[in-house]
Design a protein around this motif. Structure first.
Motif, PDB file in Angstrom:
ATOM      1  N   MET A 228      57.369 -96.122 109.228  1.00 37.90           N
ATOM      2  CA  MET A 228      56.603 -94.833 108.979  1.00 37.90           C
ATOM      3  C   MET A 228      55.159 -94.691 108.798  1.00 37.90           C
ATOM      4  N   LEU A 229      54.506 -94.209 109.528  1.00 38.96           N
ATOM      5  CA  LEU A 229      53.026 -94.059 109.389  1.00 38.96           C
ATOM      6  C   LEU A 229      52.527 -92.761 108.822  1.00 38.96           C
ATOM      7  N   LYS A 230      51.987 -92.777 107.612  1.00 31.61           N
ATOM      8  CA  LYS A 230      51.469 -91.385 106.883  1.00 31.61           C
ATOM      9  C   LYS A 230      49.926 -91.139 107.520  1.00 31.61           C
ATOM     10  N   VAL A 231      49.760 -90.040 108.002  1.00 28.54           N
ATOM     11  CA  VAL A 231      48.569 -89.517 108.524  1.00 28.54           C
ATOM     12  C   VAL A 231      48.085 -88.327 107.808  1.00 28.54           C
ATOM     13  N   GLY A 232      46.881 -88.413 107.398  1.00 25.07           N
ATOM     14  CA  GLY A 232      46.285 -87.365 106.485  1.00 25.07           C
ATOM     15  C   GLY A 232      45.245 -86.667 107.526  1.00 25.07           C
ATOM     16  N   LEU A 233      45.652 -85.375 108.041  1.00 21.02           N
ATOM     17  CA  LEU A 233      45.032 -84.573 108.807  1.00 21.02           C
ATOM     18  C   LEU A 233      44.179 -83.573 108.348  1.00 21.02           C
ATOM     19  N   THR A 234      42.732 -83.501 108.355  1.00 22.52           N
ATOM     20  CA  THR A 234      41.750 -82.643 107.865  1.00 22.52           C
ATOM     21  C   THR A 234      40.750 -82.084 108.696  1.00 22.52           C
ATOM     22  N   GLY A 235      40.198 -81.097 108.195  1.00 22.67           N
ATOM     23  CA  GLY A 235      39.022 -80.769 109.091  1.00 22.67           C
ATOM     24  C   GLY A 235      38.257 -79.472 108.630  1.00 22.67           C
ATOM     25  N   GLY A 236      37.220 -79.095 108.890  1.00 18.75           N
ATOM     26  CA  GLY A 236      36.477 -77.910 108.059  1.00 18.75           C
ATOM     27  C   GLY A 236      37.151 -76.603 108.780  1.00 18.75           C
ATOM     28  N   ILE A 237      37.265 -75.442 108.081  1.00 18.38           N
ATOM     29  CA  ILE A 237      37.542 -74.105 108.763  1.00 18.38           C
ATOM     30  C   ILE A 237      36.971 -74.038 110.104  1.00 18.38           C
ATOM     31  N   GLY A 238      37.980 -73.710 110.935  1.00 17.33           N
ATOM     32  CA  GLY A 238      37.192 -73.464 112.350  1.00 17.33           C
ATOM     33  C   GLY A 238      37.040 -74.655 113.096  1.00 17.33           C
ATOM     34  N   ALA A 239      37.470 -75.697 112.622  1.00 16.52           N
ATOM     35  CA  ALA A 239      37.153 -76.793 113.412  1.00 16.52           C
ATOM     36  C   ALA A 239      38.208 -77.220 114.448  1.00 16.52           C
ATOM     37  N   GLY A 240      39.246 -76.512 114.175  1.00 10.34           N
ATOM     38  CA  GLY A 240      40.418 -76.785 115.323  1.00 10.34           C
ATOM     39  C   GLY A 240      41.394 -77.656 115.065  1.00 10.34           C
TER      40      GLY A 240
END
Length: 201
Positions: A1-13
């Protein structure tokens, strides 16, 4: 299993990128959605929020009045900490259960808006940051979400700086591009994530 953290600023898509990753086969664990689920009517989470903040934070139908609660906690760091102490453990517990239910070879994507701000990068094998220029974010928030420019700027300013997010990224997805280019980039990212998932097994 690969644990991926996905993030981004508001409105970045970020939501669009997470949707495309799911199309490729990712298992999505959406922290915002879980945070809503754990305080749904009839849950112990909602009961704990009412005990802490009073029945004034409920709507007529017994569900949580988010704008009302938001106006209380965002004006007072101690009240916000009290809310987080109720909600965060419940979100963590539910997230772990969903992760444990995923297949052994799954790519599990945790959609975490405040990953940078809360110093959560070490929890993940790979951190993917969806990035867009501040002007692009502002345009999307005003044009697509109907925010005033003042509100949009305030929400952007409350988050980590663009440079801080990019510093913790293993993979950056540039989302100042048309949708077809974004699709192609996400396909590349998916190939990289599946490669890493097989290597880590």
């Amino acid at each position: 299993m690969l644990k991926v953290g996905l993030t981004g600023g508001i409105g970045a898509g970020k939501s669009e990128v997470s949707r495309l990753l799911v199309e490729h086969g990712a298992v999505l664990i959406d922290a915002d959605r879980i945070a809503r689920e754990v305080v749904a009517p009839g849950t112990p989470g909602l009961a704990a929020v009412v005990q802490e903040f009073g029945e004034d934070v409920l709507t007529g139908d017994g569900s949580l009045d988010r704008p009302k609660l938001g106006s209380i906690v965002f004006a007072d760091p101690q009240r916000l900490a009290a809310l987080n102490s109720i909600v965060h453990p419940l979100v963590g517990e539910r997230s772990r259960a969903l992760e444990e239910a995923a297949a052994e070879d799954a790519v599990v994507v945790h959609d975490v808006p405040l990953l940078t701000e809360n110093g959560l990068a070490p929890l993940y094998d790979v951190v993917v940051v969806v990035d867009a220029a501040p002007a692009t974010q502002l345009d999307r928030l005003v044009r697509l979400r109907g925010m005033t420019e003042q509100d949009a700027r305030a929400r952007m300013a409350a988050q980590a700086a663009r440079e801080e997010r990019r510093q913790i990224a293993d993979v950056v997805v540039d989302n100042d591009v048309p949708l077809d280019e974004l699709r192609a980039r996400v396909q590349e990212v998916w190939a990289e994530l599946t490669r890493r998932a097989h290597v880590s097994r």
